[in-house]
Scaffold this motif. Structure first.
Motif, PDB file in Angstrom:
ATOM      1  N   LYS A   1       0.830  -1.202   0.000  1.00  0.00           N
ATOM      2  CA  LYS A   1       0.000   0.000   0.000  1.00  0.00           C
ATOM      3  C   LYS A   1       0.869   1.257   0.000  1.00  0.00           C
ATOM      4  O   LYS A   1       0.509   2.259  -0.615  1.00  0.00           O
ATOM      5  CB  LYS A   1      -0.911   0.015   1.226  1.00  0.00           C
ATOM      6  N   ALA A   2       1.994   1.206   0.701  1.00  0.00           N
ATOM      7  CA  ALA A   2       2.896   2.366   0.753  1.00  0.00           C
ATOM      8  C   ALA A   2       3.496   2.663  -0.624  1.00  0.00           C
ATOM      9  O   ALA A   2       3.715   3.818  -0.977  1.00  0.00           O
ATOM     10  CB  ALA A   2       4.005   2.129   1.773  1.00  0.00           C
ATOM     11  N   ARG A   3       3.743   1.603  -1.394  1.00  0.00           N
ATOM     12  CA  ARG A   3       4.289   1.780  -2.744  1.00  0.00           C
ATOM     13  C   ARG A   3       3.225   2.172  -3.756  1.00  0.00           C
ATOM     14  O   ARG A   3       3.524   2.788  -4.774  1.00  0.00           O
ATOM     15  CB  ARG A   3       4.981   0.488  -3.203  1.00  0.00           C
ATOM     16  N   ASN A   4       1.974   1.776  -3.485  1.00  0.00           N
ATOM     17  CA  ASN A   4       0.873   2.045  -4.413  1.00  0.00           C
ATOM     18  C   ASN A   4      -0.380   2.316  -3.585  1.00  0.00           C
ATOM     19  O   ASN A   4      -0.979   1.388  -3.048  1.00  0.00           O
ATOM     20  CB  ASN A   4       0.664   0.842  -5.339  1.00  0.00           C
ATOM     21  N   SER A   5      -0.776   3.563  -3.496  1.00  0.00           N
ATOM     22  CA  SER A   5      -1.900   3.946  -2.631  1.00  0.00           C
ATOM     23  C   SER A   5      -3.224   3.302  -3.055  1.00  0.00           C
ATOM     24  O   SER A   5      -4.160   3.250  -2.261  1.00  0.00           O
ATOM     25  CB  SER A   5      -2.051   5.464  -2.598  1.00  0.00           C
ATOM     26  N   GLU A   6      -3.295   2.803  -4.271  1.00  0.00           N
ATOM     27  CA  GLU A   6      -4.523   2.157  -4.736  1.00  0.00           C
ATOM     28  C   GLU A   6      -4.554   0.657  -4.437  1.00  0.00           C
ATOM     29  O   GLU A   6      -5.563   0.002  -4.686  1.00  0.00           O
ATOM     30  CB  GLU A   6      -4.711   2.414  -6.226  1.00  0.00           C
TER      31      GLU A   6
ATOM     32  N   ARG B   1      -8.470  -6.236  -1.384  1.00  0.00           N
ATOM     33  CA  ARG B   1      -8.961  -6.989  -2.551  1.00  0.00           C
ATOM     34  C   ARG B   1      -7.835  -7.265  -3.542  1.00  0.00           C
ATOM     35  O   ARG B   1      -7.744  -8.351  -4.101  1.00  0.00           O
ATOM     36  CB  ARG B   1     -10.097  -6.251  -3.251  1.00  0.00           C
ATOM     37  N   SER B   2      -6.975  -6.273  -3.743  1.00  0.00           N
ATOM     38  CA  SER B   2      -5.818  -6.454  -4.639  1.00  0.00           C
ATOM     39  C   SER B   2      -4.891  -7.537  -4.104  1.00  0.00           C
ATOM     40  O   SER B   2      -4.390  -8.375  -4.858  1.00  0.00           O
ATOM     41  CB  SER B   2      -5.030  -5.156  -4.774  1.00  0.00           C
ATOM     42  N   TYR B   3      -4.647  -7.488  -2.800  1.00  0.00           N
ATOM     43  CA  TYR B   3      -3.760  -8.468  -2.167  1.00  0.00           C
ATOM     44  C   TYR B   3      -4.372  -9.868  -2.260  1.00  0.00           C
ATOM     45  O   TYR B   3      -3.686 -10.835  -2.572  1.00  0.00           O
ATOM     46  CB  TYR B   3      -3.517  -8.064  -0.721  1.00  0.00           C
ATOM     47  N   ALA B   4      -5.667  -9.952  -1.999  1.00  0.00           N
ATOM     48  CA  ALA B   4      -6.353 -11.236  -2.100  1.00  0.00           C
ATOM     49  C   ALA B   4      -6.252 -11.790  -3.523  1.00  0.00           C
ATOM     50  O   ALA B   4      -5.997 -12.987  -3.716  1.00  0.00           O
ATOM     51  CB  ALA B   4      -7.811 -11.087  -1.683  1.00  0.00           C
ATOM     52  N   LYS B   5      -6.431 -10.927  -4.513  1.00  0.00           N
ATOM     53  CA  LYS B   5      -6.333 -11.366  -5.908  1.00  0.00           C
ATOM     54  C   LYS B   5      -4.917 -11.865  -6.211  1.00  0.00           C
ATOM     55  O   LYS B   5      -4.744 -12.910  -6.836  1.00  0.00           O
ATOM     56  CB  LYS B   5      -6.703 -10.222  -6.845  1.00  0.00           C
ATOM     57  N   LEU B   6      -3.906 -11.120  -5.746  1.00  0.00           N
ATOM     58  CA  LEU B   6      -2.524 -11.536  -5.927  1.00  0.00           C
ATOM     59  C   LEU B   6      -2.274 -12.915  -5.317  1.00  0.00           C
ATOM     60  O   LEU B   6      -1.604 -13.760  -5.915  1.00  0.00           O
ATOM     61  CB  LEU B   6      -1.578 -10.506  -5.278  1.00  0.00           C
TER      62      LEU B   6
END
Length: 86
Positions: A21-26, A30-35
């Motif tokens: 999140k610190a590298r990409n505020s968006e 959900r993004s992490y779960a998808k990854l």
């Protein structure tokens, strides 16, 4: 306060999510779960501590995140211990 294997995994995953999140505020849960190829609900319950991480899920996450085999074996041993009845 002692650190249990599940709490060590949870702390690692929360720290990894925070760094992303610190590298990409968006970047989101959900993004992490998808990854990680997990449902957002499943990941949320692991991160909050309401669900322990199973050895199968730990192995899957380790593979996705590129955690070394030696680290994975140690973490799997720790996770297996955490699922034993007290």
């Amino acid at each position: 306060m002692t650190t249990t294997p599940s709490s060590a995994w949870r702390r690692f995953l929360n720290d990894d999510l925070a760094a992303r999140k610190a590298r990409n505020s968006e970047f989101s849960l959900r993004s992490y779960a998808k990854l990680l190829a997990l449902s957002p609900g499943h990941l949320s319950t692991i991160l909050s501590g309401s669900r322990p991480i199973t050895p199968k899920t730990a192995l899957h996450i380790a593979k996705v995140l590129g955690i070394t085999p030696s680290e994975t074996v140690g973490w799997l041993h720790d996770t297996s211990d955490s699922t034993k009845p007290h």
